[in-house]
Design an enzyme around this catalytic site. Structure first.
Site, PDB file in Angstrom:
ATOM      1  N   GLU A 184      -3.848   1.946  -7.261  1.00  0.00           N
ATOM      2  CA  GLU A 184      -4.282   3.040  -6.398  1.00  0.00           C
ATOM      3  C   GLU A 184      -3.345   4.230  -6.603  1.00  0.00           C
ATOM      4  O   GLU A 184      -2.252   4.270  -6.002  1.00  0.00           O
ATOM      5  CB  GLU A 184      -4.222   2.602  -4.931  1.00  0.00           C
TER       6      GLU A 184
ATOM      7  N   HIS B 131       0.856  -1.191   0.000  1.00  0.00           N
ATOM      8  CA  HIS B 131       0.000   0.000   0.000  1.00  0.00           C
ATOM      9  C   HIS B 131       0.891   1.240   0.000  1.00  0.00           C
ATOM     10  O   HIS B 131       1.969   1.236   0.614  1.00  0.00           O
ATOM     11  CB  HIS B 131      -0.918  -0.007   1.221  1.00  0.00           C
TER      12      HIS B 131
HETATM   13  P1  PGA Z   1      -9.632   5.989   0.373  1.00  0.00           P
HETATM   14  O1  PGA Z   1      -8.469   4.915   0.634  1.00  0.00           O
HETATM   15  O2  PGA Z   1     -10.746   5.275  -0.342  1.00  0.00           O
HETATM   16  O3  PGA Z   1     -10.014   6.476   1.705  1.00  0.00           O
HETATM   17  O4  PGA Z   1      -9.016   7.063  -0.509  1.00  0.00           O
HETATM   18  C1  PGA Z   1      -8.124   4.031  -0.381  1.00  0.00           C
HETATM   19  C2  PGA Z   1      -6.931   3.206   0.006  1.00  0.00           C
HETATM   20  O5  PGA Z   1      -5.999   3.737   0.624  1.00  0.00           O
HETATM   21  O6  PGA Z   1      -6.899   2.006  -0.304  1.00  0.00           O
END
Ligand code: PGA
Length: 257
Positions: free
Chosen positions: A168, A96
């Site tokens: 992401e 992440h």
């Molecule tokens: P968020 O987080 O939807 O709050 O932007 C997404 C993530 O970090 O996976």
């Protein structure tokens, strides 16, 4: 590939009591949604054992947020794949952007963790994403290809069948994040799909590609309809059970999943 993966990483938010209460509610919601929605939750390590008891008899997958690659050893503060396998988790979230940003996690380290997870039959959910500088320098695709290739180094086609990828973009995540345009997501996911095919031939077509980063009530449907989006990885908008329920019920109704 018919399943749509919908899940949430709680980051460092819910206590054991809060996580257990949330999971109980999600369990009843999950009974009312079709099996083509593959639900998953990723609590903090402290809540994994009690939550495992609640998810055992369900189709919901349980994941952890990070782990070391060694089975055991002098690594204070770490948790090993052997320990997580003992709990019986299904998934491990790796790489992440917050782990990369605040804990200096590298693609090379993530690659070791991917191999370690597969060794214990835990599915790696590997997160990749470009930051704002890389996007502005027009090297998003180069950055993502490099992340994918290093994180997936040494994987056979058989091993690749067990992985999931979450795209992401770092600039879209969290309170300060700006949601990405659906057209941008479509273009990147198409690129990621071709990179996976380049790496694993036909198996590359079957690897679930999830999208995450400020997914919310306003935009989740648009993202979920994109050709190469096989799931959504949701943070804030799924931490409140009513909000998550709304997303799940709307998905069911609109997509006929
Ligand atoms: P968020 O987080 O939807 O709050 O932007 C997404 C993530 O970090 O996976």
């Amino acid at each position: 590939m018919n399943k749509i993966w919908i899940g949430t990483n709680w980051k460092m938010t819910k206590t054991i009591a809060e996580g257990v209460a949330f999971t109980k509610e999600l369990r009843s919601i999950s009974e009312a949604i079709p099996s083509s929605i593959q639900l998953f939750i990723i609590p903090s390590h402290t809540a994994l054992v009690p939550i495992k008891e609640l998810t055992t008899e369900t189709d919901m997958y349980l994941g952890a947020q990070n782990m070391h690659w060694e089975d055991s050893g002098a690594y204070t503060g770490e948790i090993s794949p052997r320990m997580l396998a003992e709990i019986g988790i299904d998934l491990i979230e790796l790489g992440h952007s917050e782990r990369r940003q605040y804990f200096n996690e590298t693609d090379v380290a993530i690659n070791k963790k991917v191999h370690a997870a597969l060794n214990y039959s835990i599915k790696p959910l590997i997160c990749i994403g470009e930051n704002l500088d890389q996007k502005e320098q027009l090297i998003s695709k180069e950055t993502l290809a490099a992340q994918l290739k290093v994180c997936l180094q040494g994987l056979s086609k058989e091993m690749a069948k067990e992985i999931l990828i979450a795209y992401e973009p770092v600039w879209a995540i969290g309170d300060q994040g700006v949601p990405a345009d659906a057209a941008y997501v479509a273009d990147i996911h198409h690129f990621l799909r071709s990179t996976l095919v380049e790496l694993f031939e036909e198996v590359g077509l079957t690897i679930p590609l999830l999208y995450g980063g400020s997914v919310n009530q306003e935009n989740f449907l648009e993202y979920s309809k994109l050709e190469n989006v096989n799931g959504l990885f949701i943070g804030r908008a799924a931490w409140d059970i009513e909000s998550f329920q709304k997303i799940l019920y709307t998905l069911e109704a609109k997509l006929g999943v």
